[in-house]
Design a protein around this motif. Sequence first.
Motif, PDB file in Angstrom:
ATOM      1  N   LEU A 265       0.842  -1.196   0.000  1.00 15.82           N
ATOM      2  CA  LEU A 265       0.000   0.000   0.000  1.00 15.82           C
ATOM      3  C   LEU A 265       0.878   1.247   0.000  1.00 15.82           C
ATOM      4  O   LEU A 265       1.914   1.283   0.656  1.00 15.82           O
ATOM      5  CB  LEU A 265      -0.900   0.052   1.241  1.00 15.82           C
ATOM      6  N   ASP A 279      10.512   2.716  -6.845  1.00 14.43           N
ATOM      7  CA  ASP A 279      10.906   1.457  -7.494  1.00 14.43           C
ATOM      8  C   ASP A 279       9.765   0.439  -7.560  1.00 14.43           C
ATOM      9  O   ASP A 279       9.955  -0.741  -7.258  1.00 14.43           O
ATOM     10  CB  ASP A 279      12.154   0.867  -6.822  1.00 14.43           C
TER      11      ASP A 279
ATOM     12  N   TYR B  34      14.017   3.667  -3.331  1.00 16.31           N
ATOM     13  CA  TYR B  34      14.251   2.394  -2.632  1.00 16.31           C
ATOM     14  C   TYR B  34      13.035   1.964  -1.816  1.00 16.31           C
ATOM     15  O   TYR B  34      13.134   1.064  -0.981  1.00 16.31           O
ATOM     16  CB  TYR B  34      15.462   2.510  -1.698  1.00 16.31           C
ATOM     17  N   ALA B  35      11.899   2.606  -2.036  1.00 15.26           N
ATOM     18  CA  ALA B  35      10.708   2.331  -1.221  1.00 15.26           C
ATOM     19  C   ALA B  35      10.351   0.846  -1.247  1.00 15.26           C
ATOM     20  O   ALA B  35      10.203   0.205  -0.199  1.00 15.26           O
ATOM     21  CB  ALA B  35       9.535   3.166  -1.725  1.00 15.26           C
ATOM     22  N   CYS B  36      10.226   0.291  -2.439  1.00 16.34           N
ATOM     23  CA  CYS B  36       9.793  -1.102  -2.557  1.00 16.34           C
ATOM     24  C   CYS B  36      10.863  -2.039  -1.990  1.00 16.34           C
ATOM     25  O   CYS B  36      10.542  -3.029  -1.331  1.00 16.34           O
ATOM     26  CB  CYS B  36       9.473  -1.429  -4.011  1.00 16.34           C
ATOM     27  N   LYS B  37      12.125  -1.688  -2.210  1.00 11.18           N
ATOM     28  CA  LYS B  37      13.233  -2.489  -1.662  1.00 11.18           C
ATOM     29  C   LYS B  37      13.144  -2.571  -0.132  1.00 11.18           C
ATOM     30  O   LYS B  37      13.294  -3.643   0.454  1.00 11.18           O
ATOM     31  CB  LYS B  37      14.567  -1.848  -2.085  1.00 11.18           C
ATOM     32  N   LEU B  39      10.428  -1.971   1.751  1.00 15.63           N
ATOM     33  CA  LEU B  39       9.197  -2.688   2.126  1.00 15.63           C
ATOM     34  C   LEU B  39       9.384  -4.199   1.975  1.00 15.63           C
ATOM     35  O   LEU B  39       8.906  -4.983   2.803  1.00 15.63           O
ATOM     36  CB  LEU B  39       8.018  -2.205   1.271  1.00 15.63           C
ATOM     37  N   SER B  40      10.098  -4.614   0.927  1.00 13.51           N
ATOM     38  CA  SER B  40      10.370  -6.048   0.723  1.00 13.51           C
ATOM     39  C   SER B  40      11.229  -6.596   1.855  1.00 13.51           C
ATOM     40  O   SER B  40      10.980  -7.692   2.368  1.00 13.51           O
ATOM     41  CB  SER B  40      11.122  -6.278  -0.588  1.00 13.51           C
ATOM     42  N   LYS B  43       9.080  -6.958   4.832  1.00 14.28           N
ATOM     43  CA  LYS B  43       8.146  -8.075   4.609  1.00 14.28           C
ATOM     44  C   LYS B  43       8.858  -9.417   4.829  1.00 14.28           C
ATOM     45  O   LYS B  43       8.303 -10.327   5.454  1.00 14.28           O
ATOM     46  CB  LYS B  43       7.610  -7.978   3.176  1.00 14.28           C
ATOM     47  N   ASP B  48       4.654  -6.154   7.565  1.00 16.47           N
ATOM     48  CA  ASP B  48       3.977  -5.664   6.365  1.00 16.47           C
ATOM     49  C   ASP B  48       3.760  -4.164   6.530  1.00 16.47           C
ATOM     50  O   ASP B  48       2.848  -3.737   7.226  1.00 16.47           O
ATOM     51  CB  ASP B  48       2.642  -6.399   6.194  1.00 16.47           C
ATOM     52  N   ILE B  50       3.595   0.041   5.124  1.00 12.92           N
ATOM     53  CA  ILE B  50       2.989   0.904   4.098  1.00 12.92           C
ATOM     54  C   ILE B  50       4.023   1.952   3.707  1.00 12.92           C
ATOM     55  O   ILE B  50       4.846   2.349   4.528  1.00 12.92           O
ATOM     56  CB  ILE B  50       1.743   1.601   4.705  1.00 12.92           C
TER      57      ILE B  50
END
Lengths: 327, 327
Positions: A265, A279, B34-37, B39-40, B43, B48, B50
């Motif tokens: 999210l 990304d 690098y946001a998704c990196k 968050l991954s 995770k 989890d 946001i």
Amino acid sequence: MKLKYYEVDEKELLQEAKKGKRIAIKLPNGLSCYACKILSFLKNNGIDAIFLAESCYGACDFIFYDDIDRIICIGEAEMPYLCYKPPVSFIEAKYDFDVKFIEEALPFIEGRKVGIASITPFIHKIEECKKFIEEKGYKAFIGDKSRRTAYNGQILGCDISSATSIANNVDSFLFIGDGFFHPLALYIAVRKPVIVANPIEKKIYSKEIEEMAEKMIKKRYAHIAKATECEKFGIIVTKKIGQRRLQLANRLKKMLERHQKEAFLIFMNDINEAINYFDFDCYVSTACPRVAIDDADRYEKLILTPIEIEILLGERKWENYEFDQIL
Amino acid sequence: MKLKYYEVDEKELLQEAKKGKRIAIKLPNGLSCYACKILSFLKNNGIDAIFLAESCYGACDFIFYDDIDRIICIGEAEMPYLCYKPPVSFIEAKYDFDVKFIEEALPFIEGRKVGIASITPFIHKIEECKKFIEEKGYKAFIGDKSRRTAYNGQILGCDISSATSIANNVDSFLFIGDGFFHPLALYIAVRKPVIVANPIEKKIYSKEIEEMAEKMIKKRYAHIAKATECEKFGIIVTKKIGQRRLQLANRLKKMLERHQKEAFLIFMNDINEAINYFDFDCYVSTACPRVAIDDADRYEKLILTPIEIEILLGERKWENYEFDQIL
């Protein structure tokens, strides 16, 4: 007070502005060039107001504000089901026009039963339009308003239920308004002829709507096809009170994860070019449905609607493509 | 975890992220790719989170957020006097470097007494820099932190008090960091030599700072001169908790009105190009002081700082020009 082509009722404006001690005005983009003019008018009438210069793409586009005890929103119609904090007075901007110009739309109408739909600056004339059409021998229908609309016959970019509710009873639709987003959404939902009568241009559009709609759907299919290669999905959630769909966002996250995609999210109030730099490979907007459709070309990254994600993942059939609505 | 040139402590990140049940990460522009990196990574460690994709130009740049019970802000240092809601864990991104490169700055230092100032990704090395300089025979000073800064010697674009507090004791300043905004602000405040040692480029700047500062002041004077013709002033107030100066805005409004100018408050969180379209002639930003200075070229309309408005109205002398600070 005249603002561009629109008339705003000064008495109503003053009456509403006197209801608060710390008043702010909020204006859609098209009227923001009159902010100082309106503040001066209020000041000359003893009211020292603030300009709340936040985005204003509809009565949905509000968050909670402090240090203000009433907002005067000029140019939008209320969304009756929302709870605004502080309270909002909606002062509509009305476009006055002679309904006779819609006579030119009549040759394009198929069948004798016509549904009428309109949007805020023109909606005050909808009954007059109905009467005019009926005098010409048609049977005209106006659908009931929904919880999100203030008037019978009013449609929004995200809620065309007033029109779809009468779709089975009519052969064609007549849309009284400017812009093409609303009639396109309507056409895609009902797949019946939609004739546009634009009161500002005094122009009629008929076959154009169908052509534009087909072109747009092709473009959306291309976006969905491109997204099949994407692995990292950002699901955008806004806190605008009339656009917030957190539950839907959580459902989409689970759906994407079930299909072995990474999904997170993103809380973002105003979607902007920053998304090009994050990304993620692809975004889903659970905020205003127009963002994915109208603004697609502004972004290098893909933005899909929730319905398009369902198609992408095979949870919905391609032929069941629909416009995203907030109902 | 390596993000660009910066090192982020993974253990600290996980430890802080475990303090909440509904965690969001917030990142400055330079790290948002690098946001998704991140968050991954979270995770994969059972968290989890946001992505809170709102503007992040410092620890000042926060509003109140719902539906989150802790924010992890990576890459900024805390502003200790602020009350964040929800609570924020600041995880700094550190740039590691060998302090020996500042030896090249020594020939440019005037006098034997040197003040040292730095900014967040480099500040953890400030004591080491001091030691190095003292070994070279200088007397080095580091000013105390203020209520807005987390470390002794740390300066912000809007708070250089750590440096100005020791200005009387030193002959020159050594600034350890990248960018020119901070050393320019420092030079204008102290009018003593400011030597920049940029640890990323491993480059030294000395006379350039003075030249840039003089050029910038000339430009600001030109803006003030242009504003003498303006009649309608918009005073911008943000609700970002570390940039909100409503009292100052009200004082400026009264001052402008006393000088027969029209002046209204504008509540606007993120100043953007929309201001070009409002019917004001000139703006005053009471939000981040950098907006008026650094972003001036982005806007067609003038934006002045509160101090510049005082000069414009003759309430302050031209020779007492100062950088706007939030202290």
